[in-house]
Design an enzyme around this catalytic site. Structure first.
Site, PDB file in Angstrom:
ATOM      1  CG  HIS A   1      58.619  59.109-116.223  1.00  0.00           C
ATOM      2  ND1 HIS A   1      59.227  59.249-114.988  1.00  0.00           N
ATOM      3  CD2 HIS A   1      58.934  57.868-116.666  1.00  0.00           C
ATOM      4  CE1 HIS A   1      59.877  58.131-114.694  1.00  0.00           C
ATOM      5  NE2 HIS A   1      59.711  57.271-115.686  1.00  0.00           N
ATOM      6  CB  CYS A   2      61.727  63.992-115.744  1.00  0.00           C
ATOM      7  SG  CYS A   2      60.639  65.417-115.872  1.00  0.00           S
ATOM      8  CB  ALA A   3      61.397  64.192-110.760  1.00  0.00           C
TER       9      ALA A   3
END
Length: 404
Positions: free
Chosen positions: A114-116
């Site tokens: 995941h990222c933001a």
């Protein structure tokens, strides 16, 4: 909302940081490893690692921002090795969890990347893994090849991106990350060690080009120097190590025995070899101005070469280039990190020019299987070891060399 699972045999999920607070959802997908590709402060990391639910999962952080200039490719070896390790790990037993509530998935652990927003950085990390782990799925008609031209690299990245979009349609790596993925593919996705990318000449050249672009934008010489002839030696060594068995075919062996044409640029005064065709930078005049007649080029543009080191280390934005033969020191051209326009109206940046009137362009013939010598290794008169290969002492018109 459920996690987005990448199609295929691997239990890889992609999404946003929102899922980090959904313990039951992570448990239901057997998530044992989490890759967080975004910037956290040290305090935020400490708080995350102190949470009770963090004890049951292995997690690493890759602190990068979602901007085109960000260097994400240097983290690819660590990223793909972590994902691969997580997929091969078995989920920990949890007697408190109802097995019927868990989503069916392949045997092994689940990895959540995941990222933001689950759009750019996380997608880049997943694509890097897919290109490394399943290259045969993205080669198209070039399956079995060892090295790929740029267009093929971009096609492979595009195919991998389409696969990720089947799981999460909103993914869109920024253009800088897409270029890094293409470079990752062209390098052969090296991940044998955490510094596998850093040791590759192609990565060093990419850093150099990035530094030149950023430095000239603010009007200063780049702090990083890169020399084409030094890098080519390392690339040739890596090519020999990565050479496929098919390279020993009769067709290849026959080709090695044929003569290849090479072009050298030599100082008019002392005949010192300054560059050969491997280091000449091609440039084309603009075709949007048909009102003016074409003008012949007065410049031979080349890559920065190691014999330029003394003058480039001065840190000036522009300056003169002189023959590296200390007994000659004839002025042979000029350079400008900010670039300049050729007489044919083509703009070259950065520009390392050998002036047409001060160098001779010599066509030589040499065998491909002979040991190639970089311009920096030849010092003109007195170098007998290379005279047979490059005809350095041969005057214009002699056998094996022709002035054009």
């Amino acid at each position: 909302m459920p996690l987005d699972r990448i199609p295929g045999e691997d239990n890889i999920y992609i999404g946003s940081a929102f899922a980090m607070g959904q313990k039951k959802m992570l448990d239901s997908h057997n998530i044992t490893h989490i890759l967080s590709v975004l910037q956290y402060t040290p305090r935020e990391k400490a708080e995350i690692e102190a949470r009770p639910e963090s004890a049951s999962r292995t997690r690493i952080f890759v602190d990068v921002d979602d901007i085109e200039e960000e260097d994400l490719i240097v983290h690819f070896p660590r990223i793909v090795r972590f994902i691969d390790f997580g997929l091969r790990s078995k989920p920990k037993a949890d007697d408190t969890e109802d097995d019927e509530s868990k989503v069916d998935s392949p045997q092994g652990g689940g990895v959540y990347v995941h990222c933001a927003m689950g759009k750019s950085r996380s997608a880049t990390a997943v694509i890097a893994y897919l290109l490394w782990k399943r290259p045969e799925h993205f080669r198209g008609d070039f399956e079995g090849a060892q090295r790929y031209p740029p267009a093929v690299a971009e096609d492979a990245v595009r195919r991998a991106l389409e696969l990720v979009r089947e799981a999460r349609p909103i993914v869109e790596p920024n253009p800088g990350f897409m270029k890094q993925l293409a470079l990752w593919w062209r390098m052969g996705c090296p991940a044998s060690s955490p510094d596998a990318v850093e040791r590759r000449p192609a990565y060093q050249r990419w850093l150099y080009e990035k530094d030149v672009e950023e430095s000239t934008r603010i009007g200063r010489a780049p702090g990083r120097l890169w020399f084409g002839d030094e890098a080519s030696k390392e690339e040739e060594e890596e090519d020999r190590k990565a050479e496929d068995a098919a390279a020993a075919s009769a067709e290849t062996e026959t080709a090695r025995e044929t003569l290849n044409q090479n072009v050298q640029l030599r100082c008019k005064v002392c005949r010192r070899v300054l560059a050969d065709s491997a280091f000449v930078v091609p440039h084309e005049p603009p075709d949007n101005d048909n009102s003016r007649p074409r003008v012949a080029c007065n410049h031979h543009f080349v890559e920065p070469l190691s014999w330029m080191r003394p003058v480039l280390e001065l840190g000036e934005l522009e300056g003169r280039l002189v023959c590296p033969n200390t007994r000659c020191n004839a002025q042979i051209g000029r350079y400008s990190w900010q670039g300049f326009k050729c007489t044919c109206r083509a703009w070259v940046c950065p520009a390392f020019s050998l002036q047409h009137s001060r160098v001779d362009r010599i066509v030589v013939r040499s065998r491909p299987n002979a040991a190639a010598t970089s311009p920096s290794a030849s010092s003109g008169p007195g170098v007998a070891a290379e005279s047979n290969l490059f005809n350095i002492r041969s005057p214009p018109g002699a056998k094996g060399a022709s002035k054009v």
